[in-house]
Write an enzyme that holds these catalytic residues in place. Structure first.
Site, PDB file in Angstrom:
ATOM      1  NE  ARG A  27      38.123  42.187  38.270  1.00  0.00           N
ATOM      2  CZ  ARG A  27      37.091  42.655  38.973  1.00  0.00           C
ATOM      3  NH1 ARG A  27      35.919  42.814  38.394  1.00  0.00           N
ATOM      4  NH2 ARG A  27      37.250  42.936  40.245  1.00  0.00           N
ATOM      5  CE  LYS A  85      28.453  44.029  40.810  1.00  0.00           C
ATOM      6  NZ  LYS A  85      29.336  42.933  41.296  1.00  0.00           N
ATOM      7  NE  ARG A 145      38.590  46.106  41.022  1.00  0.00           N
ATOM      8  CZ  ARG A 145      37.270  45.981  41.058  1.00  0.00           C
ATOM      9  NH1 ARG A 145      36.578  45.944  39.908  1.00  0.00           N
ATOM     10  NH2 ARG A 145      36.628  45.896  42.196  1.00  0.00           N
ATOM     11  NE  ARG A 186      29.214  47.238  46.326  1.00  0.00           N
ATOM     12  CZ  ARG A 186      29.856  47.254  45.187  1.00  0.00           C
ATOM     13  NH1 ARG A 186      29.314  47.686  44.095  1.00  0.00           N
ATOM     14  NH2 ARG A 186      31.061  46.809  45.123  1.00  0.00           N
TER      15      ARG A 186
HETATM   16  P1  AP5 Z   1      33.216  41.415  36.192  1.00  0.00           P
HETATM   17  O1  AP5 Z   1      32.241  41.692  35.123  1.00  0.00           O
HETATM   18  O2  AP5 Z   1      34.392  42.316  36.317  1.00  0.00           O
HETATM   19  O3  AP5 Z   1      32.484  41.222  37.607  1.00  0.00           O
HETATM   20  P2  AP5 Z   1      31.727  42.276  38.519  1.00  0.00           P
HETATM   21  O4  AP5 Z   1      30.463  41.640  38.943  1.00  0.00           O
HETATM   22  O5  AP5 Z   1      31.659  43.610  37.882  1.00  0.00           O
HETATM   23  O6  AP5 Z   1      32.711  42.274  39.777  1.00  0.00           O
HETATM   24  P3  AP5 Z   1      33.405  43.485  40.539  1.00  0.00           P
HETATM   25  O7  AP5 Z   1      34.576  42.875  41.273  1.00  0.00           O
HETATM   26  O8  AP5 Z   1      33.708  44.638  39.658  1.00  0.00           O
HETATM   27  O9  AP5 Z   1      32.326  43.872  41.535  1.00  0.00           O
HETATM   28  P4  AP5 Z   1      32.446  44.610  42.823  1.00  0.00           P
HETATM   29  O10 AP5 Z   1      31.045  44.861  43.058  1.00  0.00           O
HETATM   30  O11 AP5 Z   1      33.165  43.914  43.920  1.00  0.00           O
HETATM   31  O12 AP5 Z   1      33.425  45.847  42.500  1.00  0.00           O
HETATM   32  P5  AP5 Z   1      33.124  47.371  42.233  1.00  0.00           P
HETATM   33  O13 AP5 Z   1      34.100  47.836  41.245  1.00  0.00           O
HETATM   34  O14 AP5 Z   1      31.690  47.591  41.983  1.00  0.00           O
HETATM   35  O15 AP5 Z   1      33.738  39.906  35.983  1.00  0.00           O
HETATM   36  C1  AP5 Z   1      34.717  39.343  36.838  1.00  0.00           C
HETATM   37  C2  AP5 Z   1      35.696  38.485  36.014  1.00  0.00           C
HETATM   38  O16 AP5 Z   1      35.010  37.340  35.521  1.00  0.00           O
HETATM   39  C3  AP5 Z   1      36.274  39.186  34.785  1.00  0.00           C
HETATM   40  O17 AP5 Z   1      37.594  38.763  34.614  1.00  0.00           O
HETATM   41  C4  AP5 Z   1      35.378  38.689  33.628  1.00  0.00           C
HETATM   42  O18 AP5 Z   1      36.076  38.677  32.396  1.00  0.00           O
HETATM   43  C5  AP5 Z   1      35.022  37.287  34.094  1.00  0.00           C
HETATM   44  N1  AP5 Z   1      33.659  36.845  33.704  1.00  0.00           N
HETATM   45  C6  AP5 Z   1      32.525  37.577  33.683  1.00  0.00           C
HETATM   46  N2  AP5 Z   1      31.467  36.834  33.328  1.00  0.00           N
HETATM   47  C7  AP5 Z   1      31.944  35.578  33.125  1.00  0.00           C
HETATM   48  C8  AP5 Z   1      31.315  34.337  32.733  1.00  0.00           C
HETATM   49  N3  AP5 Z   1      30.004  34.256  32.479  1.00  0.00           N
HETATM   50  N4  AP5 Z   1      32.093  33.252  32.625  1.00  0.00           N
HETATM   51  C9  AP5 Z   1      33.444  33.325  32.888  1.00  0.00           C
HETATM   52  N5  AP5 Z   1      34.086  34.456  33.253  1.00  0.00           N
HETATM   53  C10 AP5 Z   1      33.335  35.576  33.362  1.00  0.00           C
HETATM   54  O19 AP5 Z   1      33.447  48.011  43.647  1.00  0.00           O
HETATM   55  C11 AP5 Z   1      34.773  48.124  44.108  1.00  0.00           C
HETATM   56  C12 AP5 Z   1      34.812  48.878  45.435  1.00  0.00           C
HETATM   57  O20 AP5 Z   1      34.340  50.221  45.253  1.00  0.00           O
HETATM   58  C13 AP5 Z   1      33.903  48.309  46.540  1.00  0.00           C
HETATM   59  O21 AP5 Z   1      34.533  47.260  47.252  1.00  0.00           O
HETATM   60  C14 AP5 Z   1      33.691  49.557  47.390  1.00  0.00           C
HETATM   61  O22 AP5 Z   1      34.813  49.837  48.186  1.00  0.00           O
HETATM   62  C15 AP5 Z   1      33.553  50.645  46.350  1.00  0.00           C
HETATM   63  N6  AP5 Z   1      32.145  50.796  45.913  1.00  0.00           N
HETATM   64  C16 AP5 Z   1      31.656  50.597  44.656  1.00  0.00           C
HETATM   65  N7  AP5 Z   1      30.335  50.829  44.608  1.00  0.00           N
HETATM   66  C17 AP5 Z   1      29.964  51.184  45.872  1.00  0.00           C
HETATM   67  C18 AP5 Z   1      28.722  51.531  46.480  1.00  0.00           C
HETATM   68  N8  AP5 Z   1      27.584  51.553  45.753  1.00  0.00           N
HETATM   69  N9  AP5 Z   1      28.711  51.838  47.789  1.00  0.00           N
HETATM   70  C19 AP5 Z   1      29.852  51.829  48.521  1.00  0.00           C
HETATM   71  N10 AP5 Z   1      31.060  51.501  48.024  1.00  0.00           N
HETATM   72  C20 AP5 Z   1      31.119  51.181  46.699  1.00  0.00           C
HETATM   73 MG    MG Z   2      32.605  45.469  38.188  1.00  0.00          MG
END
Ligand code: AP5
Ligand code: MG
Ligand code: ZN
Length: 215
Positions: free
Chosen positions: A127, A13, A160, A88
């Protein structure tokens, strides 16, 4: 254009939202990035979010919604935005509809980026993220030009704390319990576009552009 990026942790994402934001000239609003910035700055918001994030649980809705509300009122969101990681929960989605309606805005599309679970775990364990600008790299699929250093801003790359395998499993569980119901909801509203995140980052970007009919 107001877009939502949905999908499990590690689906890509953030990677795709950043590329699209650049392409469309609109901000990339990532709830996780906002929380991590607050955590680094040791603000009250950061302190509230810390324990949830470390465990891979969702931060309570009222905290998250208040943070996003403030961000969406910034003038750079006037022409559109890409929401990554928000909403979410069903409650967050309802709050978002309310916030957008207040500003006379609507959601044009919800992009559901998906990948198999083993692939999610693999991607997250390799990552690396920039401490300064939160740009995302992958030692296997998307390495930085210089080891440990961000291509965009020169900042230091780190892993992370919630990318540790047990926490990743919990994040995936939380995703299935609390976030996946939104997929059906946006499908019912006729807004959902599903993209399989395989075949490399640039290939996925092309698939998204064609799904959105952006030439
Ligand atoms: P990446 O693009 O980083 O993946 P992502 O989908 O953004 O994954 P996240 O881990 O960031 O999502 P998340 O939803 O768990 O975390 P968030 O920060 O939102 O890609 C991943 C890896 O793969 C990278 O190394 C990239 O280079 C590689 N890659 C990408 N595409 C590829 C491809 N096609 N082929 C090969 N490799 C590829 O949330 C973190 C925390 O914050 C949550 O757990 C929660 O505690 C809190 N939080 C955030 N938002 C909310 C909310 N709305 N409500 C409540 N708590 C929240
Ligand atoms: Mg992300
Ligand atoms: Zn950087």
């Amino acid at each position: 254009m107001n877009l939502i990026m949905l999908g499990p942790p590690g689906a890509g994402k953030g990677t795709q939202a950043a590329m699209l934001a650049k392409r469309l000239g609109i901000p990339h609003v990532a709830s996780g990035d906002l929380f991590r910035e607050a955590l680094q700055a040791k603000t009250e918001l950061g302190l509230k979010a810390k324990s949830y994030m470390e465990r891979g649980e969702l931060v309570p809705d009222e905290v998250t919604i208040a943070m996003i509300r403030e961000r969406l009122l910034q003038p750079d969101c006037d022409e559109g935005m890409i929401l990554d990681g928000f909403p979410r929960t069903i409650e967050q989605a309802e709050a978002l509809n309310g916030l957008l309606a207040e500003q006379g805005k609507t959601i044009e599309a919800a992009l559901f980026i998906d990948a198999p679970e083993e692939e999610l775990v693999r991607r997250l364990s390799s990552r690396w993220t920039c401490r300064k600008c939160q740009a995302v790299y992958n030692v296997i699929s998307n390495p930085p030009r210089e080891r440990g250093k961000c291509d965009v801003c020169g900042g230091e790359l780190y892993q992370r704390i919630d990318d540790e395998p047990d926490t990743v499993r919990n994040r995936i569980r939380v995703y299935w319990d609390q976030t996946s119901p939104l997929i059906d909801q946006y499908r019912h509203e006729g807004l959902l576009t599903t993209i399989q995140s395989e075949g490399g980052i640039d290939h996925v970007h092309e698939k998204i552009l064609s799904a959105l009919r952006i030439a």
